[in-house]
Design a protein around this motif. Structure first.
Motif, mmCIF file in Angstrom:
data_model
loop_
_atom_site.group_PDB
_atom_site.id
_atom_site.type_symbol
_atom_site.label_atom_id
_atom_site.label_comp_id
_atom_site.label_asym_id
_atom_site.label_seq_id
_atom_site.Cartn_x
_atom_site.Cartn_y
_atom_site.Cartn_z
ATOM 1 N N PHE A 189 0.835 -1.199 0.000
ATOM 2 C CA PHE A 189 0.000 0.000 0.000
ATOM 3 C C PHE A 189 0.874 1.255 0.000
ATOM 4 N N GLU A 190 0.517 2.203 -0.847
ATOM 5 C CA GLU A 190 1.165 3.503 -0.866
ATOM 6 C C GLU A 190 0.286 4.576 -0.244
ATOM 7 N N ASP A 191 -1.034 4.481 -0.487
ATOM 8 C CA ASP A 191 -1.937 5.492 0.044
ATOM 9 C C ASP A 191 -3.365 4.969 -0.023
ATOM 10 N N VAL A 192 -4.190 5.367 0.953
ATOM 11 C CA VAL A 192 -5.622 5.048 0.944
ATOM 12 C C VAL A 192 -6.369 6.340 1.249
ATOM 13 N N TYR A 193 -7.283 6.713 0.346
ATOM 14 C CA TYR A 193 -8.039 7.946 0.516
ATOM 15 C C TYR A 193 -9.527 7.612 0.439
ATOM 16 N N VAL A 194 -10.286 7.986 1.477
ATOM 17 C CA VAL A 194 -11.712 7.666 1.554
ATOM 18 C C VAL A 194 -12.517 8.962 1.519
ATOM 19 N N ARG A 195 -13.534 8.994 0.648
ATOM 20 C CA ARG A 195 -14.408 10.163 0.553
ATOM 21 C C ARG A 195 -15.858 9.737 0.737
ATOM 22 N N ASP A 253 -16.668 2.497 -5.619
ATOM 23 C CA ASP A 253 -17.703 3.201 -4.876
ATOM 24 C C ASP A 253 -18.631 2.192 -4.217
ATOM 25 N N ARG A 254 -19.014 2.453 -2.968
ATOM 26 C CA ARG A 254 -19.992 1.622 -2.273
ATOM 27 C C ARG A 254 -21.024 2.554 -1.650
#
Length: 400
Positions: A189-195, A253-254
């Motif tokens: 993993f390098e990055d996780v971004y949640v919106r 998307d969920r």
């Protein structure tokens, strides 16, 4: 992922002295020498200058650790430094990895081909942060003050350690955050971004996941789960990723129901009219109170302008003192709004339950001071309620 922590039993020694002192991370030169009785308290009297001379030398941090064949056989093996302070050369098994000079960042090195099964050695040669700053100053001289070390602003290190009008010149060196070996297989993993996007009782949750694929040709499965505060899995999705790119961003998307999430509603208010009227926004303020259930957790006030522009009236602060078995209770009342109320005592020191607070007109603010937290010259002392009569009370009204 497999991780080997390298935070224990570091040998610290000066480059011109073979004497070794052992310490665990976080570890600095001055603190280690002080703990081992080699120097006096750097913050007492004029010991600053003795410690300053000590910190003009270079120091080595060395350690050994064992690595299994399983770790070495991983697709990628990194040596990770989360915080080195500051100018240092790094060696692994006597191979030079890099010169680093930034205490604020993490450094990672691919060491898969350098590690060996069994015992490995690591050496960090820390260069004096004093001499390093002076070297930068010689390369790019500029005006500084006598309170600091020349060249300090050219070094990626906490500048206050180089001296300030309120602080000594003690730019220490060492390892201030964890060190580890981290092994990965398949992907990293390098990055996780949640919106989140809220609409009509539903929440659309978008995940942007960036990772490095380490085993080209192998399918990588990404699992995304949304779990409620109670620990129940609301949504779960598996993504089979077969892209040949080394670096991949997977977007998915969920949508879930708002009722299944822990929501923290905010009150919306329109202050347009207040801001339009210059007389109003310099004399009115917003008071807020936060609750958890029926219990008040926090309160405060907000201004619509800078405090120096606000039209404060003399708050007319008054207070009473009550003595309990183990504490003193101070009750403050005010005739007008008071902001940034701070308490000071000339004859003793104390720790209050709150020592920077606001009081609205007609409200009461209760402050508790434990008797064990009343001191003088570092020692707990006994006082009388009458001693609080000399209390100095400052607030934003005093700005004027």
């Amino acid at each position: 992922m497999e991780k080997i922590n390298l935070n224990e039993n570091w040998c610290i020694c000066c480059t011109d002295d073979a004497k070794c002192f052992y310490s665990d991370v976080p570890a600095t030169v001055a603190n280690t020498l002080y703990e081992n009785g080699e120097i006096e308290d750097p913050y007492y009297g004029e010991n600053e200058w003795k410690t300053y001379d000590v910190l003009k030398k270079d120091y080595e941090f060395t350690n050994t650790f064992s690595v299994s064949n399983k770790v070495i056989s991983s697709d990628k093996v990194l040596l990770r430094f989360e915080g080195l302070d500051t100018a240092a050369d790094i060696y692994l098994n006597d191979q030079h990895l890099a010169f680093v000079n930034d205490m604020n960042r993490t450094y990672e090195f691919d060491v898969k081909d350098i590690l060996k099964e069994g015992e490995n050695s690591i050496r960090i040669l820390f260069h004096s942060n004093i001499e390093y700053a002076l070297e930068q100053h010689r390369k790019e001289p500029y005006y500084t003050t006598s309170d600091t070390v020349d060249g300090f602003s050219l070094v990626r290190k906490a500048h206050c350690t180089y001296g300030w009008d309120w602080g000594p010149k003690l730019p220490d060196m060492g390892i201030w955050r964890p060190v580890s070996i981290v092994a990965y297989n398949l992907a990293k993993f390098e990055d996780v971004y949640v919106r989140q996007h809220h609409h009509e009782g539903n929440v659309e949750v978008q995940f942007d996941v960036a990772f490095e694929r380490l085993a080209n040709g192998k399918e990588t499965e990404l699992e995304i789960s949304i779990v409620s505060p109670e620990g129940n899995c609301i949504e779960q999705k598996y993504c089979g990723i077969k892209t040949k790119d080394s670096y991949t961003i997977q977007k998915t998307d969920r949508t879930v129901r708002e009722s299944e999430l822990q929501l923290y509603p905010c009150v919306e208010a329109d202050f347009t009219e207040v801001l339009k009227n210059k007389a109003t926004f310099r004399s009115q303020y917003l008071e807020y109170i936060l609750y958890e259930g029926e219990n008040e957790t926090s309160r405060g006030t907000l201004l619509f302008c800078r405090p120096k522009h606000f039209e404060f009236a003399d708050p007319g602060l008054t207070y009473t003192v009550e003595e309990n078995e183990d504490s003193y209770i101070l009750r403050f009342r005010t005739e007008n709004y008071a902001k940034y109320v701070v308490l000071e005592a000339e004859k003793f020191d104390f720790v209050a339950s709150d020592n920077c607070f606001d009081i609205s007109k007609g409200e009461e603010k209760v402050i508790e001071i434990k008797k064990v937290d009343i001191t003088k010259d570092g020692e707990t002392i006994q006082i009388q309620p009458s001693d609080f009569e000399t209390l100095t009370i400052l607030n934003a009204f005093d700005i004027k």
